[in-house]
Write a protein that holds these residues in place. Structure first.
Motif, PDB file in Angstrom:
ATOM      1  N   ILE A   1       7.826  19.916  11.510  1.00 60.38           N
ATOM      2  CA  ILE A   1       6.553  20.219  10.860  1.00 60.38           C
ATOM      3  C   ILE A   1       5.855  21.375  11.570  1.00 60.38           C
ATOM      4  CG2 ILE A   1       4.252  19.270  10.368  1.00 60.38           C
ATOM      5  CD1 ILE A   1       5.711  16.489  10.176  1.00 60.38           C
ATOM      6  N   LYS A   2       5.235  22.228  10.773  1.00 65.87           N
ATOM      7  CA  LYS A   2       4.506  23.388  11.298  1.00 65.87           C
ATOM      8  C   LYS A   2       3.530  22.947  12.395  1.00 65.87           C
ATOM      9  CE  LYS A   2       1.378  27.085   9.748  1.00 65.87           C
ATOM     10  NZ  LYS A   2       0.166  26.723  10.490  1.00 65.87           N
ATOM     11  N   GLY A   3       3.624  23.604  13.551  1.00 64.39           N
ATOM     12  CA  GLY A   3       2.725  23.332  14.669  1.00 64.39           C
ATOM     13  C   GLY A   3       3.166  22.216  15.590  1.00 64.39           C
TER      14      GLY A   3
ATOM     15  N   ILE B   1      -1.032  19.489  13.730  1.00 65.65           N
ATOM     16  CA  ILE B   1       0.266  19.703  13.098  1.00 65.65           C
ATOM     17  C   ILE B   1       0.013  19.619  11.595  1.00 65.65           C
ATOM     18  CG2 ILE B   1       1.589  18.795  15.043  1.00 65.65           C
ATOM     19  CD1 ILE B   1       2.043  16.228  13.397  1.00 65.65           C
ATOM     20  N   SER B   2       0.825  20.307  10.805  1.00 66.94           N
ATOM     21  CA  SER B   2       0.562  20.409   9.368  1.00 66.94           C
ATOM     22  C   SER B   2       1.152  19.219   8.617  1.00 66.94           C
ATOM     23  CB  SER B   2       1.092  21.740   8.833  1.00 66.94           C
ATOM     24  OG  SER B   2       0.432  22.812   9.480  1.00 66.94           O
ATOM     25  N   LEU B   3       0.647  18.055   8.986  1.00 70.63           N
ATOM     26  CA  LEU B   3       1.002  16.793   8.333  1.00 70.63           C
ATOM     27  C   LEU B   3      -0.298  16.128   7.904  1.00 70.63           C
ATOM     28  CD1 LEU B   3       3.088  14.602   7.561  1.00 70.63           C
ATOM     29  CD2 LEU B   3       2.817  13.668   9.870  1.00 70.63           C
ATOM     30  N   HIS B   4      -0.404  15.842   6.609  1.00 69.03           N
ATOM     31  CA  HIS B   4      -1.663  15.360   6.039  1.00 69.03           C
ATOM     32  C   HIS B   4      -1.410  14.096   5.227  1.00 69.03           C
ATOM     33  CE1 HIS B   4      -5.751  15.781   4.472  1.00 69.03           C
ATOM     34  NE2 HIS B   4      -5.290  15.664   3.229  1.00 69.03           N
ATOM     35  N   ALA B   5      -2.122  13.027   5.570  1.00 70.48           N
ATOM     36  CA  ALA B   5      -2.060  11.786   4.786  1.00 70.48           C
ATOM     37  C   ALA B   5      -2.842  12.024   3.504  1.00 70.48           C
ATOM     38  CB  ALA B   5      -2.642  10.624   5.580  1.00 70.48           C
TER      39      ALA B   5
ATOM     40  N   ALA C   1       0.864  -1.175   0.000  1.00 71.26           N
ATOM     41  CA  ALA C   1       0.000   0.000   0.000  1.00 71.26           C
ATOM     42  C   ALA C   1       0.903   1.229   0.000  1.00 71.26           C
ATOM     43  CB  ALA C   1      -0.907   0.003   1.227  1.00 71.26           C
ATOM     44  N   ASN C   2       0.763   2.075  -1.008  1.00 69.99           N
ATOM     45  CA  ASN C   2       1.616   3.261  -1.122  1.00 69.99           C
ATOM     46  C   ASN C   2       0.957   4.455  -0.440  1.00 69.99           C
ATOM     47  OD1 ASN C   2       3.578   1.916  -2.745  1.00 69.99           O
ATOM     48  ND2 ASN C   2       2.229   2.121  -4.510  1.00 69.99           N
ATOM     49  N   LYS C   3       1.635   4.969   0.575  1.00 74.14           N
ATOM     50  CA  LYS C   3       1.105   6.088   1.355  1.00 74.14           C
ATOM     51  C   LYS C   3       1.938   7.339   1.078  1.00 74.14           C
ATOM     52  CE  LYS C   3       1.557   3.412   4.984  1.00 74.14           C
ATOM     53  NZ  LYS C   3       1.640   2.943   6.378  1.00 74.14           N
ATOM     54  N   THR C   4       1.263   8.412   0.695  1.00 73.39           N
ATOM     55  CA  THR C   4       1.931   9.683   0.422  1.00 73.39           C
ATOM     56  C   THR C   4       1.396  10.740   1.376  1.00 73.39           C
ATOM     57  OG1 THR C   4       2.170   9.132  -1.919  1.00 73.39           O
ATOM     58  CG2 THR C   4       2.387  11.444  -1.321  1.00 73.39           C
ATOM     59  N   TYR C   5       2.311  11.446   2.009  1.00 78.73           N
ATOM     60  CA  TYR C   5       1.952  12.504   2.955  1.00 78.73           C
ATOM     61  C   TYR C   5       2.411  13.858   2.429  1.00 78.73           C
ATOM     62  CZ  TYR C   5       1.245   8.786   6.425  1.00 78.73           C
ATOM     63  OH  TYR C   5       0.815   7.678   7.093  1.00 78.73           O
ATOM     64  N   TRP C   6       1.692  14.906   2.838  1.00 83.49           N
ATOM     65  CA  TRP C   6       2.146  16.278   2.617  1.00 83.49           C
ATOM     66  C   TRP C   6       2.477  16.884   3.973  1.00 83.49           C
ATOM     67  CZ3 TRP C   6      -1.173  19.204  -1.601  1.00 83.49           C
ATOM     68  CH2 TRP C   6      -0.895  18.638  -2.851  1.00 83.49           C
ATOM     69  N   ALA C   7       3.585  17.584   4.039  1.00 87.85           N
ATOM     70  CA  ALA C   7       4.022  18.217   5.288  1.00 87.85           C
ATOM     71  C   ALA C   7       4.472  19.640   5.004  1.00 87.85           C
ATOM     72  CB  ALA C   7       5.164  17.420   5.919  1.00 87.85           C
TER      73      ALA C   7
ATOM     74  N   ARG D   1       5.994  27.260  17.492  1.00 92.53           N
ATOM     75  CA  ARG D   1       4.665  27.613  18.011  1.00 92.53           C
ATOM     76  C   ARG D   1       3.630  26.627  17.481  1.00 92.53           C
ATOM     77  NH1 ARG D   1       5.840  31.125  13.940  1.00 92.53           N
ATOM     78  NH2 ARG D   1       4.268  31.449  12.314  1.00 92.53           N
ATOM     79  N   SER D   2       2.535  26.556  18.221  1.00 91.51           N
ATOM     80  CA  SER D   2       1.495  25.588  17.871  1.00 91.51           C
ATOM     81  C   SER D   2       0.537  26.179  16.834  1.00 91.51           C
ATOM     82  CB  SER D   2       0.710  25.178  19.122  1.00 91.51           C
ATOM     83  OG  SER D   2       0.085  26.322  19.688  1.00 91.51           O
ATOM     84  N   ASN D   3      -0.171  25.303  16.139  1.00 89.83           N
ATOM     85  CA  ASN D   3      -1.284  25.746  15.298  1.00 89.83           C
ATOM     86  C   ASN D   3      -2.483  26.046  16.195  1.00 89.83           C
ATOM     87  OD1 ASN D   3       0.243  25.366  12.980  1.00 89.83           O
ATOM     88  ND2 ASN D   3      -0.577  23.322  12.569  1.00 89.83           N
ATOM     89  N   LYS D   4      -3.317  26.967  15.769  1.00 96.66           N
ATOM     90  CA  LYS D   4      -4.436  27.410  16.604  1.00 96.66           C
ATOM     91  C   LYS D   4      -5.391  26.277  16.973  1.00 96.66           C
ATOM     92  CE  LYS D   4      -4.512  32.247  15.094  1.00 96.66           C
ATOM     93  NZ  LYS D   4      -5.296  33.307  14.409  1.00 96.66           N
TER      94      LYS D   4
END
Length: 231
Positions: A180-182, A197-201, A96-102, A190-193
């Motif tokens: 990663i952001k947040g 965290i700015s990591l997205h599957a 299974a190929n998993k791609t993330y954006w960070a 600093r944290s995201n509001k």
């Protein structure tokens, strides 16, 4: 690109058939129950299935994989006992190929690279440390990253995993000076509001466990000005 086909009760379903269901997880949701006692995403999905198909009694749902609580994106569940072991085998055999954006603020040393580390988890603070050499009780971690967009204040990285370790992307990107952001735990300032965290599957590709057809799913990005700038 996958679209949200149901968004009831804050549950974003982006793919569903007789055997599997794929959800676009929000930041803060937990996939399975833990010591917090918070309602897990698996229970929300069960309720969705029971209501949609008017199913009495217990609804079967198999958890195939997980995402960290502050992370967003694709989570795959099995709706049948036939599909679950087949999906588990796919993931175990890395088919299974998993791609993330960070999103990161600090420029990585290279525009694209393969990171090889040995990660050791500390259960006391629920954090993994990346080492360049193998140490006792560490596990080998491999990922590939590439800068795919330069934003005003951040860089968008596309990350592909070869291994699935605890906090792997978070730890390995932090180890090259690009947390990663947040992500306060791994060195962002600093944290995201919303506590995310700015990591997205972002993308998941695999062969359907029953139909034997290729499946490619893309999860819409969170509603956020910085993520909006990535498209």
């Amino acid at each position: 690109m996958s679209k949200i086909i149901s968004n009831k009760d804050n549950l974003q379903v982006i793919y569903e058939d007789n055997h599997i269901i794929v959800v676009n997880k929000r930041a803060g949701d937990i996939v399975q129950g833990d010591k917090t006692g918070d309602k897990p995403l698996s229970d929300v999905v069960k309720e969705y299935i029971a209501k949609k198909y008017k199913k009495p009694g217990n609804v079967y749902l198999g958890v195939v994989h997980r995402l960290d609580r502050p992370t967003t994106g694709i989570v795959l569940f099995s709706k049948t006992s036939k599909a679950l072991p087949r999906l588990n085998k796919l993931f175990a055999e890395k088919k299974a190929n998993k791609t993330y954006w960070a999103l990161v603020k600090n420029q990585p040393p290279k525009n694209r690279d393969t990171l090889i580390n040995w990660l050791k988890k500390n259960p006391k603070n629920n954090k993994s440390t990346a080492y360049k050499k193998e140490i006792e009780n560490s596990k080998k971690a491999i990922l590939h990253y590439e800068i795919i967009k330069q934003l005003d204040n951040y860089l968008l990285l596309e990350v592909n995993l070869e291994t699935g370790r605890h906090h792997q992307i978070r730890s390995q990107l932090s180890s090259i000076g690009s947390p990663i952001k947040g992500d306060l735990k791994y060195g962002f300032d600093r944290s995201n509001k919303d506590g995310s965290i700015s990591l997205h599957a972002r993308k998941l590709e695999f062969i359907h466990p029953v139909k034997k057809e290729p499946i490619s799913i893309i999860a819409p990005l969170p509603k956020d000005p910085v993520w909006d700038a990535c498209l």
